[in-house]
Design a protein around this motif. Structure first.
Motif, PDB file in Angstrom:
ATOM      1  N   ALA A 153      54.685 -68.158 -41.783  1.00  0.00           N
ATOM      2  CA  ALA A 153      53.745 -69.278 -41.841  1.00  0.00           C
ATOM      3  C   ALA A 153      54.410 -70.518 -42.436  1.00  0.00           C
ATOM      4  CB  ALA A 153      52.523 -68.884 -42.670  1.00  0.00           C
ATOM      5  N   ASN A 154      55.214 -70.336 -43.468  1.00  0.00           N
ATOM      6  CA  ASN A 154      55.895 -71.470 -44.099  1.00  0.00           C
ATOM      7  C   ASN A 154      56.928 -72.080 -43.160  1.00  0.00           C
ATOM      8  OD1 ASN A 154      56.669 -73.147 -46.433  1.00  0.00           O
ATOM      9  ND2 ASN A 154      58.553 -71.945 -46.432  1.00  0.00           N
ATOM     10  N   THR A 155      57.665 -71.238 -42.454  1.00  0.00           N
ATOM     11  CA  THR A 155      58.661 -71.740 -41.506  1.00  0.00           C
ATOM     12  C   THR A 155      57.980 -72.534 -40.402  1.00  0.00           C
ATOM     13  OG1 THR A 155      60.069 -69.823 -41.967  1.00  0.00           O
ATOM     14  CG2 THR A 155      60.573 -71.099 -39.991  1.00  0.00           C
ATOM     15  N   ARG A 156      56.863 -72.008 -39.891  1.00  0.00           N
ATOM     16  CA  ARG A 156      56.102 -72.732 -38.858  1.00  0.00           C
ATOM     17  C   ARG A 156      55.659 -74.099 -39.386  1.00  0.00           C
ATOM     18  NH1 ARG A 156      52.595 -69.168 -38.032  1.00  0.00           N
ATOM     19  NH2 ARG A 156      53.466 -68.221 -36.135  1.00  0.00           N
ATOM     20  N   HIS A 157      55.165 -74.120 -40.624  1.00  0.00           N
ATOM     21  CA  HIS A 157      54.713 -75.388 -41.220  1.00  0.00           C
ATOM     22  C   HIS A 157      55.862 -76.384 -41.341  1.00  0.00           C
ATOM     23  CE1 HIS A 157      53.015 -78.306 -43.978  1.00  0.00           C
ATOM     24  NE2 HIS A 157      54.002 -78.063 -44.822  1.00  0.00           N
ATOM     25  N   LEU A 158      57.024 -75.922 -41.830  1.00  0.00           N
ATOM     26  CA  LEU A 158      58.155 -76.827 -42.035  1.00  0.00           C
ATOM     27  C   LEU A 158      58.746 -77.327 -40.716  1.00  0.00           C
ATOM     28  CD1 LEU A 158      59.935 -74.977 -44.982  1.00  0.00           C
ATOM     29  CD2 LEU A 158      58.689 -77.154 -45.086  1.00  0.00           C
ATOM     30  N   LEU A 159      58.619 -76.539 -39.661  1.00  0.00           N
ATOM     31  CA  LEU A 159      59.083 -76.982 -38.345  1.00  0.00           C
ATOM     32  C   LEU A 159      58.098 -77.949 -37.687  1.00  0.00           C
ATOM     33  CD1 LEU A 159      60.479 -73.667 -36.772  1.00  0.00           C
ATOM     34  CD2 LEU A 159      61.775 -75.527 -37.829  1.00  0.00           C
ATOM     35  N   SER A 160      56.840 -77.895 -38.121  1.00  0.00           N
ATOM     36  CA  SER A 160      55.787 -78.702 -37.496  1.00  0.00           C
ATOM     37  C   SER A 160      55.497 -80.000 -38.236  1.00  0.00           C
ATOM     38  CB  SER A 160      54.481 -77.890 -37.419  1.00  0.00           C
ATOM     39  OG  SER A 160      54.660 -76.681 -36.726  1.00  0.00           O
ATOM     40  N   ALA A 161      55.672 -80.005 -39.564  1.00  0.00           N
ATOM     41  CA  ALA A 161      55.306 -81.177 -40.365  1.00  0.00           C
ATOM     42  C   ALA A 161      56.132 -82.395 -39.966  1.00  0.00           C
ATOM     43  CB  ALA A 161      55.507 -80.874 -41.847  1.00  0.00           C
ATOM     44  N   PRO A 162      55.487 -83.545 -39.753  1.00  0.00           N
ATOM     45  CA  PRO A 162      56.204 -84.755 -39.311  1.00  0.00           C
ATOM     46  C   PRO A 162      57.333 -85.146 -40.266  1.00  0.00           C
ATOM     47  CG  PRO A 162      53.829 -85.049 -39.123  1.00  0.00           C
ATOM     48  CD  PRO A 162      54.030 -83.761 -39.866  1.00  0.00           C
ATOM     49  N   VAL A 163      58.377 -85.724 -39.704  1.00  0.00           N
ATOM     50  CA  VAL A 163      59.529 -86.218 -40.463  1.00  0.00           C
ATOM     51  C   VAL A 163      59.642 -87.718 -40.210  1.00  0.00           C
ATOM     52  CG1 VAL A 163      62.024 -86.034 -40.800  1.00  0.00           C
ATOM     53  CG2 VAL A 163      60.699 -84.007 -40.181  1.00  0.00           C
ATOM     54  N   PRO A 164      59.783 -88.532 -41.254  1.00  0.00           N
ATOM     55  CA  PRO A 164      59.844 -89.982 -41.049  1.00  0.00           C
ATOM     56  C   PRO A 164      61.036 -90.398 -40.194  1.00  0.00           C
ATOM     57  CG  PRO A 164      59.518 -89.440 -43.375  1.00  0.00           C
ATOM     58  CD  PRO A 164      59.845 -88.158 -42.676  1.00  0.00           C
ATOM     59  N   PRO A 165      60.880 -91.447 -39.390  1.00  0.00           N
ATOM     60  CA  PRO A 165      62.019 -91.975 -38.624  1.00  0.00           C
ATOM     61  C   PRO A 165      63.164 -92.334 -39.565  1.00  0.00           C
ATOM     62  CG  PRO A 165      59.960 -93.002 -37.926  1.00  0.00           C
ATOM     63  CD  PRO A 165      59.641 -92.214 -39.162  1.00  0.00           C
ATOM     64  N   GLY A 166      64.375 -92.159 -39.078  1.00  0.00           N
ATOM     65  CA  GLY A 166      65.538 -92.499 -39.887  1.00  0.00           C
ATOM     66  C   GLY A 166      66.032 -91.373 -40.765  1.00  0.00           C
ATOM     67  N   SER A 167      65.346 -90.208 -40.712  1.00  0.00           N
ATOM     68  CA  SER A 167      65.779 -89.058 -41.496  1.00  0.00           C
ATOM     69  C   SER A 167      65.462 -87.779 -40.737  1.00  0.00           C
ATOM     70  CB  SER A 167      65.091 -89.040 -42.867  1.00  0.00           C
ATOM     71  OG  SER A 167      63.692 -88.829 -42.723  1.00  0.00           O
ATOM     72  N   ASN A 168      66.091 -86.698 -41.145  1.00  0.00           N
ATOM     73  CA  ASN A 168      65.828 -85.381 -40.568  1.00  0.00           C
ATOM     74  C   ASN A 168      65.654 -84.368 -41.686  1.00  0.00           C
ATOM     75  OD1 ASN A 168      66.368 -85.793 -37.517  1.00  0.00           O
ATOM     76  ND2 ASN A 168      68.198 -86.676 -38.456  1.00  0.00           N
ATOM     77  N   ARG A 169      64.785 -83.399 -41.453  1.00  0.00           N
ATOM     78  CA  ARG A 169      64.608 -82.295 -42.406  1.00  0.00           C
ATOM     79  C   ARG A 169      65.557 -81.169 -42.017  1.00  0.00           C
ATOM     80  NH1 ARG A 169      59.332 -81.029 -41.559  1.00  0.00           N
ATOM     81  NH2 ARG A 169      58.739 -82.549 -43.155  1.00  0.00           N
ATOM     82  N   VAL A 170      66.262 -80.616 -42.977  1.00  0.00           N
ATOM     83  CA  VAL A 170      67.172 -79.504 -42.723  1.00  0.00           C
ATOM     84  C   VAL A 170      66.657 -78.256 -43.423  1.00  0.00           C
ATOM     85  CG1 VAL A 170      69.501 -78.597 -43.082  1.00  0.00           C
ATOM     86  CG2 VAL A 170      69.186 -80.979 -42.404  1.00  0.00           C
ATOM     87  N   LEU A 171      66.551 -77.172 -42.673  1.00  0.00           N
ATOM     88  CA  LEU A 171      66.217 -75.863 -43.223  1.00  0.00           C
ATOM     89  C   LEU A 171      67.445 -74.986 -43.045  1.00  0.00           C
ATOM     90  CD1 LEU A 171      62.720 -75.324 -41.529  1.00  0.00           C
ATOM     91  CD2 LEU A 171      63.232 -76.554 -43.660  1.00  0.00           C
ATOM     92  N   VAL A 172      67.898 -74.346 -44.117  1.00  0.00           N
ATOM     93  CA  VAL A 172      69.048 -73.446 -44.013  1.00  0.00           C
ATOM     94  C   VAL A 172      68.564 -72.052 -44.394  1.00  0.00           C
ATOM     95  CG1 VAL A 172      71.453 -73.037 -44.619  1.00  0.00           C
ATOM     96  CG2 VAL A 172      70.526 -75.366 -44.715  1.00  0.00           C
ATOM     97  N   ALA A 173      68.619 -71.148 -43.426  1.00  0.00           N
ATOM     98  CA  ALA A 173      68.047 -69.823 -43.666  1.00  0.00           C
ATOM     99  C   ALA A 173      68.707 -68.797 -42.750  1.00  0.00           C
ATOM    100  CB  ALA A 173      66.527 -69.871 -43.499  1.00  0.00           C
ATOM    101  N   HIS A 174      67.898 -67.926 -42.135  1.00  0.00           N
ATOM    102  CA  HIS A 174      68.399 -66.718 -41.490  1.00  0.00           C
ATOM    103  C   HIS A 174      67.919 -66.590 -40.047  1.00  0.00           C
ATOM    104  CE1 HIS A 174      69.340 -65.515 -45.632  1.00  0.00           C
ATOM    105  NE2 HIS A 174      68.149 -66.012 -45.922  1.00  0.00           N
ATOM    106  N   ALA A 175      68.677 -65.824 -39.260  1.00  0.00           N
ATOM    107  CA  ALA A 175      68.323 -65.608 -37.850  1.00  0.00           C
ATOM    108  C   ALA A 175      67.049 -64.779 -37.659  1.00  0.00           C
ATOM    109  CB  ALA A 175      69.484 -64.971 -37.106  1.00  0.00           C
ATOM    110  N   PRO A 176      66.855 -63.678 -38.426  1.00  0.00           N
ATOM    111  CA  PRO A 176      65.645 -62.877 -38.187  1.00  0.00           C
ATOM    112  C   PRO A 176      64.352 -63.673 -38.352  1.00  0.00           C
ATOM    113  CG  PRO A 176      67.220 -61.615 -39.472  1.00  0.00           C
ATOM    114  CD  PRO A 176      67.746 -63.018 -39.412  1.00  0.00           C
TER     115      PRO A 176
END
Length: 218
Positions: A153-176
């Motif tokens: 659920a948290n991963t889905r939220h972080l992939l869906s939450a808007p990111v301001p123009p001019g920047s990117n959100r990076v998630l570093v985690a695992h394949a499974p």
């Protein structure tokens, strides 16, 4: 006479059942989920990332598979209880981080799994940049469905939450974790690009395998 009647009823039941099978198979609700199709990034993908507004999911670098996590006694404060990066994994993390900088991809927010192989990857790939450790990005392969639920659920939220123009959100985690969420098991040190769409969820855009960076940066 009774036996003939029973036989006729059995045949009729079979005919009706078999006739219904094609219609059931055609029902979209009964079809298996579509197989995930990996798409490789292009120079145009990097151009889009320079403008920001995306979520970049990076799998940690190569690890030593002969030294598995000591489940169920993994200690987040003791890297000796966890599967470590190899020297190759450290080198590829450095190359990927350098490639991201050469590509002029802006990185504002970094959120990471608390496991040592991820923390080490981030320290090498993004030296000097602050990262937020998030237990709900933890490795899911050793967990029950109930334990996985908040991570997915948290991963889905972080992939869906808007990111301001001019920047990117990076998630570093695992394949499974991505496998559980979208049926995709990226190779180590692969960067996976998503377009966040708020309440509508997210869209998979493309992947950058470690060996692909030199070609993209020409």
């Amino acid at each position: 006479m009774a036996k003939n009647l029973v036989l006729r009823l059995a045949v009729l039941t079979c005919v009706l059942s078999c006739a219904a099978l094609p219609a059931a198979a055609a029902d979209p609700a009964t079809r298996p989920p579509a197989r995930f199709v990996e798409v490789f990034a292009t120079p145009q993908t990097l151009q889009s990332l320079r403008a920001g507004g995306f979520v970049l999911y990076l799998r940690h670098g190569n690890t030593d598979n002969t030294r598995a996590d000591r489940v169920p006694s993994v200690d987040l404060n003791d890297c000796a209880t966890q599967r470590p990066l190899t020297e190759e994994g450290r080198q590829v993390a450095a190359r990927v981080g350098e490639a991201i900088r050469k590509a002029r991809i802006p990185v504002a927010e970094i959120r990471i799994s608390p496991l040592c192989r991820v923390r080490d990857t981030v320290a090498i790939a993004f030296p000097g940049q602050a990262a937020i450790s998030d237990k709900n990005l933890m490795y899911t392969a050793n967990l029950t469905d109930v334990q996985k639920a908040p991570i997915i659920a948290n991963t889905r939220h972080l992939l869906s939450a808007p990111v301001p123009p001019g920047s990117n959100r990076v998630l570093v985690a695992h394949a499974p974790n991505l496998m559980d969420l979208i049926g995709y098991f990226p190779r180590e040190a692969t960067l996976v690009v998503f377009r966040p769409m708020g309440a509508a969820g997210f869209e998979y855009v493309a992947s950058v395998a470690p060996a692909q960076w030199p070609e993209l940066l020409r």
